[in-house]
Motif scaffolding. Sequence first.
Motif, PDB file in Angstrom:
ATOM      1  N   MET A 120       0.820  -0.951   0.210  1.00 38.01           N
ATOM      2  CA  MET A 120      -0.021   0.041  -0.327  1.00 38.01           C
ATOM      3  C   MET A 120       0.968   1.659  -0.081  1.00 38.01           C
ATOM      4  SD  MET A 120      -2.769  -1.255   2.586  1.00 38.01           S
ATOM      5  CE  MET A 120      -3.567   0.332   3.588  1.00 38.01           C
TER       6      MET A 120
ATOM      7  N   ALA B  76       3.116   7.469  -7.215  1.00 40.31           N
ATOM      8  CA  ALA B  76       1.956   7.615  -6.694  1.00 40.31           C
ATOM      9  C   ALA B  76       2.381   9.281  -6.720  1.00 40.31           C
ATOM     10  CB  ALA B  76       0.855   7.473  -6.765  1.00 40.31           C
ATOM     11  N   THR B  77       2.422   9.621  -5.610  1.00 39.94           N
ATOM     12  CA  THR B  77       3.237  10.888  -5.480  1.00 39.94           C
ATOM     13  C   THR B  77       4.619  11.289  -5.760  1.00 39.94           C
ATOM     14  OG1 THR B  77       2.161  10.162  -2.827  1.00 39.94           O
ATOM     15  CG2 THR B  77       3.952  12.461  -2.855  1.00 39.94           C
TER      16      THR B  77
ATOM     17  N   PHE C 267       2.701   1.354  -3.763  1.00 39.98           N
ATOM     18  CA  PHE C 267       1.826   1.275  -5.280  1.00 39.98           C
ATOM     19  C   PHE C 267       0.166   1.157  -4.647  1.00 39.98           C
ATOM     20  CE2 PHE C 267       5.232  -1.916  -5.781  1.00 39.98           C
ATOM     21  CZ  PHE C 267       5.739  -1.877  -6.402  1.00 39.98           C
ATOM     22  N   GLY C 268       0.147   1.882  -4.017  1.00 34.45           N
ATOM     23  CA  GLY C 268      -1.681   2.371  -3.599  1.00 34.45           C
ATOM     24  C   GLY C 268      -1.939   4.151  -4.170  1.00 34.45           C
ATOM     25  N   GLU C 269      -2.602   4.288  -3.718  1.00 34.38           N
ATOM     26  CA  GLU C 269      -3.382   4.979  -4.770  1.00 34.38           C
ATOM     27  C   GLU C 269      -2.603   6.537  -3.820  1.00 34.38           C
ATOM     28  OE1 GLU C 269      -7.958   8.077  -5.010  1.00 34.38           O
ATOM     29  OE2 GLU C 269      -7.247   5.368  -5.083  1.00 34.38           O
ATOM     30  N   SER C 270      -2.101   6.847  -3.079  1.00 39.06           N
ATOM     31  CA  SER C 270      -2.074   7.583  -2.980  1.00 39.06           C
ATOM     32  C   SER C 270      -0.360   7.227  -2.311  1.00 39.06           C
ATOM     33  CB  SER C 270      -2.250   8.583  -1.904  1.00 39.06           C
ATOM     34  OG  SER C 270      -2.579   7.979  -0.580  1.00 39.06           O
ATOM     35  N   GLY C 271       0.406   6.473  -2.708  1.00 41.14           N
ATOM     36  CA  GLY C 271       1.667   5.803  -2.486  1.00 41.14           C
ATOM     37  C   GLY C 271       2.893   7.023  -3.053  1.00 41.14           C
TER      38      GLY C 271
END
Length: 91
Positions: free
Chosen positions: A18, A28-29, A21-25
């Motif tokens: 998470m 992504a950041t 590779f999470g949505e706000s990981g």
Amino acid sequence: MKLLLPSLFCMFVVMQYMYLFGESGFFATRLLVQDVKAQAEFNQRLAERNELLRMEIQRIKHDKSVIESIARNDLGMIKPNETFYLYVDDS
């Protein structure tokens, strides 16, 4: 005790996934930071262009000879009783 260590390891793996590779990981950041930098540079170029346009507008408002110069250069206008000569370079 037999289940505690494997369950903690599984929680660690899930949390790392998470985080990376999470949505706000992490990745992504990093992409968002790059996008923000690119947008800031683009905005800076637009602000510089806007400032140049403001200066040109002020010149046009206060100096009527600028209007004549723009008309002659951009629109190809000539005054009455003037003769227009076009010199064409052979090369």
